[in-house]
Design a protein around this motif. Structure first.
Motif, short mmCIF file in Angstrom:
data_model
loop_
_atom_site.label_atom_id
_atom_site.label_comp_id
_atom_site.label_asym_id
_atom_site.label_seq_id
_atom_site.Cartn_x
_atom_site.Cartn_y
_atom_site.Cartn_z
N ALA A 115 16.77 -1.36 -4.43
CA ALA A 115 16.41 -0.33 -3.36
C ALA A 115 15.14 0.21 -3.49
O ALA A 115 14.26 0.04 -2.71
N SER A 116 14.62 0.23 -4.95
CA SER A 116 13.42 0.79 -5.04
C SER A 116 12.32 -0.05 -4.81
O SER A 116 11.28 0.17 -4.41
N GLN A 117 12.67 -1.33 -5.27
CA GLN A 117 11.80 -2.41 -4.86
C GLN A 117 11.43 -2.68 -3.46
O GLN A 117 10.23 -2.91 -2.83
N LEU A 118 12.39 -2.47 -2.78
CA LEU A 118 12.55 -2.97 -1.31
C LEU A 118 11.69 -2.01 -0.70
O LEU A 118 11.12 -2.32 0.40
N TRP A 119 11.71 -0.51 -1.27
CA TRP A 119 10.98 0.27 -0.64
C TRP A 119 9.79 0.30 -0.96
O TRP A 119 8.66 0.50 0.07
N GLU A 120 8.98 -0.08 -2.16
CA GLU A 120 7.79 -0.26 -2.76
C GLU A 120 7.30 -1.33 -1.42
O GLU A 120 6.03 -1.41 -1.25
N HIS A 121 8.05 -2.43 -1.41
CA HIS A 121 7.41 -3.41 -0.42
C HIS A 121 7.16 -2.83 0.74
O HIS A 121 6.19 -3.33 1.52
N THR A 122 8.09 -2.06 1.31
CA THR A 122 8.07 -1.54 2.64
C THR A 122 6.76 -0.68 2.82
O THR A 122 6.07 -0.59 3.79
N ALA A 123 6.70 0.03 1.74
CA ALA A 123 5.53 0.93 1.87
C ALA A 123 4.14 0.14 1.67
O ALA A 123 3.16 0.53 2.37
N HIS A 124 4.05 -0.85 1.03
CA HIS A 124 2.94 -1.77 1.18
C HIS A 124 2.77 -2.33 2.31
O HIS A 124 1.38 -2.49 2.97
N VAL A 125 3.60 -2.84 3.05
CA VAL A 125 3.71 -3.57 4.48
C VAL A 125 2.95 -2.57 5.47
O VAL A 125 2.23 -2.66 6.23
N ALA A 126 3.78 -1.37 5.27
CA ALA A 126 3.45 -0.20 6.37
C ALA A 126 1.99 0.11 6.23
O ALA A 126 1.19 0.22 7.45
N SER A 127 1.44 0.23 5.01
CA SER A 127 0.08 0.77 5.01
C SER A 127 -0.98 -0.75 5.26
O SER A 127 -2.00 -0.38 5.82
N LEU A 128 -0.37 -1.61 4.90
CA LEU A 128 -1.28 -2.70 5.45
C LEU A 128 -1.32 -3.19 6.78
O LEU A 128 -2.34 -3.46 7.47
N ALA A 129 -0.16 -3.00 7.52
CA ALA A 129 0.23 -3.21 8.84
C ALA A 129 -0.80 -2.15 9.67
O ALA A 129 -1.51 -2.60 10.85
N HIS A 130 -0.71 -0.83 9.18
CA HIS A 130 -1.65 0.05 9.95
C HIS A 130 -3.11 -0.20 10.06
O HIS A 130 -3.81 -0.14 10.85
N LEU A 131 -3.67 -0.72 8.69
CA LEU A 131 -4.85 -1.28 8.64
C LEU A 131 -5.19 -2.52 9.56
O LEU A 131 -6.21 -2.57 10.33
N ILE A 132 -4.57 -3.40 9.34
CA ILE A 132 -4.72 -4.87 10.02
C ILE A 132 -4.51 -4.65 11.53
O ILE A 132 -5.29 -5.06 12.35
N ALA A 133 -3.69 -3.60 12.08
CA ALA A 133 -3.75 -3.46 13.53
C ALA A 133 -5.21 -2.54 14.05
O ALA A 133 -5.63 -2.80 15.04
N LEU A 227 0.76 -10.44 2.76
CA LEU A 227 0.00 -10.02 1.99
C LEU A 227 0.50 -8.89 0.96
O LEU A 227 -0.12 -8.64 0.02
N ALA A 228 1.53 -8.22 1.11
CA ALA A 228 2.09 -7.01 0.40
C ALA A 228 2.11 -7.90 -0.99
O ALA A 228 2.80 -8.76 -1.30
N PRO A 229 1.76 -6.99 -2.05
CA PRO A 229 1.72 -7.37 -3.40
C PRO A 229 3.12 -7.29 -4.09
O PRO A 229 3.50 -7.88 -5.03
N VAL A 230 4.12 -6.66 -3.27
CA VAL A 230 5.51 -6.44 -3.86
C VAL A 230 6.30 -6.96 -2.69
O VAL A 230 6.37 -6.56 -1.75
N GLU A 242 7.59 -9.03 -12.65
CA GLU A 242 7.59 -7.51 -12.24
C GLU A 242 7.80 -7.16 -10.66
O GLU A 242 7.62 -6.31 -10.14
N GLY A 243 8.12 -8.54 -10.03
CA GLY A 243 8.34 -8.54 -8.58
C GLY A 243 7.07 -8.61 -7.80
O GLY A 243 7.10 -8.46 -6.57
N ARG A 244 5.93 -8.79 -8.48
CA ARG A 244 4.69 -9.12 -7.71
C ARG A 244 4.66 -10.52 -7.19
O ARG A 244 4.81 -11.44 -7.93
N GLU A 245 4.04 -10.56 -5.93
CA GLU A 245 3.91 -12.01 -5.37
C GLU A 245 2.75 -12.65 -6.07
O GLU A 245 1.67 -12.39 -6.31
N GLU A 246 3.21 -13.95 -6.52
CA GLU A 246 1.97 -14.61 -7.43
C GLU A 246 0.91 -15.22 -6.40
O GLU A 246 1.17 -15.41 -5.33
N ALA A 247 -0.23 -15.55 -6.81
CA ALA A 247 -1.50 -15.81 -5.93
C ALA A 247 -0.74 -17.13 -5.12
O ALA A 247 -0.33 -18.32 -5.78
#
Length: 283
Positions: A115-133, A227-230, A242-247
């Protein structure tokens, strides 16, 4: 009952509208629903938020983030934060609390970690989506952030049901999308009264077809997700320990040209803004 059967059963219940929400989600749902009422006044919203310490703290933090505090003037009270953010952003944050609380009562440490990793992912996606928009697709940034906050809500619901179905989240979860994410996700999104355009954007994200150059709300969400790193623990492809997406190998998304800049350049210039918003969303 094996995992596939359990997943099918949960999906079938969700499709019938038989959703099981944790009791502690009720207060957050009432706040979230209040934003859908055009007659709700700012003072009432502020009072409702103040009664929920977690939401109140996040709203003040978001209001002081680089993305929303261009003047640099820090505020320290809910009423001022409400005035700075506006109802649409507050609606997104209230929905974030609802989403996060699906798994808040789970005692099992492995499920808590998911659950913590899923929210970490969500927080990254939300911040990136805000900027990309704002900088790339030019769709509404608040709608993009809202779509990102709810795009994994089906996964949070599934995790909340795991204690009642031992082994549900064990092993390879690559088939989660095909076996239940759409059905469960749609049902929960409907219960949260998510607007149709956001529902369509989440569907685009599930389908996984990114248009280049990205132009739509769905493209915005999908690009932020890639683009989300988690990554989501329910979609563990190309991740490290550690759940980070590899390059990515070969031509990368970040080399994509946007106007006179590359996506990499835009992300680098906006790193502080992305980080500030992401940290404010982590709860």
């Amino acid at each position: 009952m094996d995992r596939v059967d359990a997943l099918k059963r949960i999906a079938a219940q969700a499709e019938r509208g038989e959703l099981i929400f944790p009791t502690n989600i009720d207060a957050a749902l009432k706040i979230q629903q209040a934003f859908g009422d055009s007659d709700t006044h700012i003072e009432k919203i502020a009072r409702l938020i103040q009664a929920e310490p977690l939401l109140a703290a996040r709203i003040v933090a978001i209001a002081n983030s680089v993305a929303y505090n261009r003047s640099g003037r820090e505020i320290a009270d809910v009423r001022s934060a409400v005035g700075r953010l506006g109802f649409r952003t507050l609606h997104a944050l209230a929905t974030a609390v609802v989403t996060r609380q699906f798994a808040s009562m789970i005692a099992d440490p492995q499920l808590q970690a998911k659950a913590s990793q899923l929210w970490e992912h969500t927080a990254h996606v939300a911040s990136l989506a805000h900027l990309i928009a704002q900088r790339i697709t030019l769709v509404d940034a608040e709608t993009a952030m809202f779509a990102a906050i709810v795009h994994e809500v089906g996964g949070f619901y599934l995790i909340s049901q795991a204690p009642s179905h031992p082994g549900l989240l064990d092993g390879d979860l690559a088939g989660w999308v095909e076996q239940g994410e759409r059905i469960i996700g749609r049902a929960v999104l409907k219960r949260l009264a998510v607007p149709e355009q956001v529902m369509e954007a989440v569907e685009d994200c599930w389908n996984g077809f990114l248009t280049l150059p990205p132009v739509t709300l769905g493209d915005t969400l999908l690009l932020a997700n890639q683009l989300a790193p988690v990554v989501s623990p329910l979609n563990q492809q190309r991740t490290d320990d550690e759940g980070r997406e590899e390059a990515l190998e070969g031509p990368s998304l970040i080399d994509h040209v946007v106007g006179d800049e590359t996506l990499a350049g835009i992300l680098e210039k906006s790193a502080e803004e992305i980080h500030s918003l992401m940290m404010a969303l982590r709860f």
